[in-house]
Scaffold this motif. Structure first.
Motif, PDB file in Angstrom:
ATOM      1  N   ASN A  11      -0.373   2.937  -1.872  1.00 47.36           N
ATOM      2  CA  ASN A  11       0.815   2.097  -2.051  1.00 47.36           C
ATOM      3  C   ASN A  11       1.901   2.425  -1.033  1.00 47.36           C
TER       4      ASN A  11
ATOM      5  N   GLU B  56       3.410  -0.248   1.504  1.00 52.73           N
ATOM      6  CA  GLU B  56       4.835  -0.597   1.386  1.00 52.73           C
ATOM      7  C   GLU B  56       5.551  -0.362   2.711  1.00 52.73           C
TER       8      GLU B  56
ATOM      9  N   SER C 133      -6.581   2.169  -1.187  1.00 57.90           N
ATOM     10  CA  SER C 133      -6.368   2.418  -2.628  1.00 57.90           C
ATOM     11  C   SER C 133      -5.096   1.742  -3.161  1.00 57.90           C
ATOM     12  N   ALA C 134      -4.377   1.039  -2.316  1.00 62.09           N
ATOM     13  CA  ALA C 134      -3.128   0.406  -2.752  1.00 62.09           C
ATOM     14  C   ALA C 134      -3.374  -0.725  -3.750  1.00 62.09           C
ATOM     15  N   ASP C 135      -2.338  -1.084  -4.503  1.00 63.23           N
ATOM     16  CA  ASP C 135      -2.382  -2.249  -5.397  1.00 63.23           C
ATOM     17  C   ASP C 135      -2.848  -3.487  -4.630  1.00 63.23           C
ATOM     18  N   GLU C 136      -3.629  -4.307  -5.287  1.00 61.60           N
ATOM     19  CA  GLU C 136      -4.124  -5.550  -4.676  1.00 61.60           C
ATOM     20  C   GLU C 136      -2.970  -6.396  -4.139  1.00 61.60           C
ATOM     21  N   LEU C 137      -1.916  -6.498  -4.945  1.00 65.13           N
ATOM     22  CA  LEU C 137      -0.753  -7.306  -4.565  1.00 65.13           C
ATOM     23  C   LEU C 137      -0.178  -6.860  -3.229  1.00 65.13           C
ATOM     24  N   LEU C 138      -0.095  -5.554  -3.031  1.00 64.93           N
ATOM     25  CA  LEU C 138       0.454  -5.023  -1.791  1.00 64.93           C
ATOM     26  C   LEU C 138      -0.486  -5.299  -0.626  1.00 64.93           C
TER      27      LEU C 138
END
Lengths: 299, 299
Positions: free
Chosen positions: B148, B152, B174-179
């Motif tokens: 993340n 970001e 490994s970040a959130d899908e949205l990001l």
């Protein structure tokens, strides 16, 4: 078929929803009213960043944040959760399937347990102070319970009426010192070692028959509003078959990952055996449960 | 002699401070700068109730809330915590006594571990993206780390310069899908399976020598700003003798009451072995630690 159904729309459920949405899980949140105990809480002074905010206002901010994501919400009451291959979450009128569930129903107020108590609900017996306080303008009010909730209620009631007493069964008050001081400043009458044994009245509450625990003597008090603030019980009926409960009736979770004994069923917030029933703790638990559910679903 | 010293002024420490103040504990909070990782976090979208808020702004709100109570604060760095009859908390210049301690120092960024890395700090090598982002207007930027924080940072850097790449050592992000979606939309170049082996430059960073992990081949990239976002380590030097650490170097706590192995020493937030390093989780942990410290001090 949803990835995740979250049962409960209080601080834990809504935070879980925000986290699930950010992980792009297909999520449904079911809650009776998206208000809960926090939404009824009166003034809150310990949500970090807000010196003073109404419970209803804080909960509305949480809900608005949630609604900015593609999360489905439904105002229904869940009556049963079953697990076969997937979870089947039954409400009074519908049923929904999901691969994982977060149980975050929270708690409901404890009653005194007097037989006549039910008859006076809405007729002078009050469990939600914030909801009904304005009805007792210039009336005689007794608040039962010497914890934070009782003291907060007594302080709040002082702005409606000068005749406010706080009754506590024990010989000490368990509320925060700050609240006890505030209540004294405001002139709340504090009574310890007292037990309410009967509620009397024709249509509405008129008086309570009490026992002085130190002397054993009976005492009557004229009263219009009896605000019961003696704690709460976890709302677990719909998942009793799928979880273990502790002796307080709370859902036992693994505190690191919010797992219950049923795989894929997580729990968060005040319904669980987390010791501190605080909004800020419940939100943290909601986030943890969502991240655990995500990890489970990714497998 | 304080009732409680809280070490750390991030979300966990400040929330602990608010809770301690409400319990009327004589409290001192010591923090290097009351900013920490959260304060440097850029835009935060998962603090319940705030759709979008700068880390610095959120931390300022927390601090303002804390400052509304009679809690003493000091901007100093704690170097050692000792326990004899009471706790002795030593900073570079002073020492303070207390009956209980909450350790909430948080974490600091991980480095790549390259010998030349130190030489380029402030000269192109950046650990705090929010602090230094504006220095790289229209420059060539590589963000290292596919979690993340990395995503970001890469998204944020896109508003300063069009030349932004994100490098990840592993074969997945490994970040959130949205990001991840947002980064793609913004046109961040995503590179997986790549390892940085050397940093080169006369005075400032000019290029990085990398290894393509799938082919084993060396590759060079011209770059002005190397943003290292590969995680963090718990800051535990001052309490190493009083606590047990897990293999990640985090303070092991009892997850219900935030106790460490030393009686009267509690820990909360990202410095502990709590799995989810999230602001909302850290605040909840801070509240729990304060309530446990209160319970301990009342005995």
């Amino acid at each position: 078929m949803y990835d995740l159904i979250i049962i409960g729309g209080g601080p834990a459920g809504v935070t879980a929803g925000i986290y699930a949405a950010r992980k792009k899980l297909k999520t449904l949140i079911i809650s009776k009213n998206f208000i809960g105990q926090a939404g009824e809480a009166g003034v809150i002074e310990n949500w970090p960043g807000e010196k003073s905010i109404l419970g209803a206002e804080l909960i509305a901010k949480f809900k608005e944040h949630l609604d900015s994501y593609a999360v489905e919400t439904r105002e229904e009451t869940v009556v049963l959760v079953e697990k076969k291959e997937s979870f089947n979450v039954k409400t009074e009128d519908n049923s929904f399937l999901s691969r994982a569930v977060i149980f975050a129903t929270g708690r409901k107020p404890k009653t005194l347990g007097l037989p006549e108590e039910k008859d006076f609900v809405g007729k002078g017996v009050v469990y939600c102070a914030t909801c009904d306080a304005p009805l007792f303008q210039n009336k005689r009010v007794i608040v039962v319970g010497g914890g934070n909730a009782g003291f907060e209620t007594a302080i709040e009631m002082k702005s409606y009426t000068k005749d406010v007493s706080l009754f506590e069964f024990n010989s000490f008050f368990s509320a925060d010192e700050l609240l006890q001081e505030k209540a004294k400043e405001k002139g709340v009458e504090l009574v310890r070692d007292i037990k309410i044994e009967n509620i009397k009245g024709e249509n509405f509450v008129e008086k309570v028959i009490c026992r002085d625990i130190t002397t054993g003597k009976e005492k009557d008090f004229q009263v219009d509003g009896l605000f019961i603030q003696i704690g709460s019980v976890a709302i677990t009926d719909s998942v009793k078959n799928l979880v273990d409960l502790n002796e307080e009736g709370e859902v036992i979770i693994d505190p690191k990952k919010n797992k219950t004994k049923t795989e894929g069923l997580f729990a968060a917030g005040d319904v669980t055996d987390v010791r501190d029933k605080q909004i800020v703790v419940a939100t943290g638990e909601g986030a943890k449960a969502a991240l655990s559910a995500y990890e489970y679903l990714k497998k």
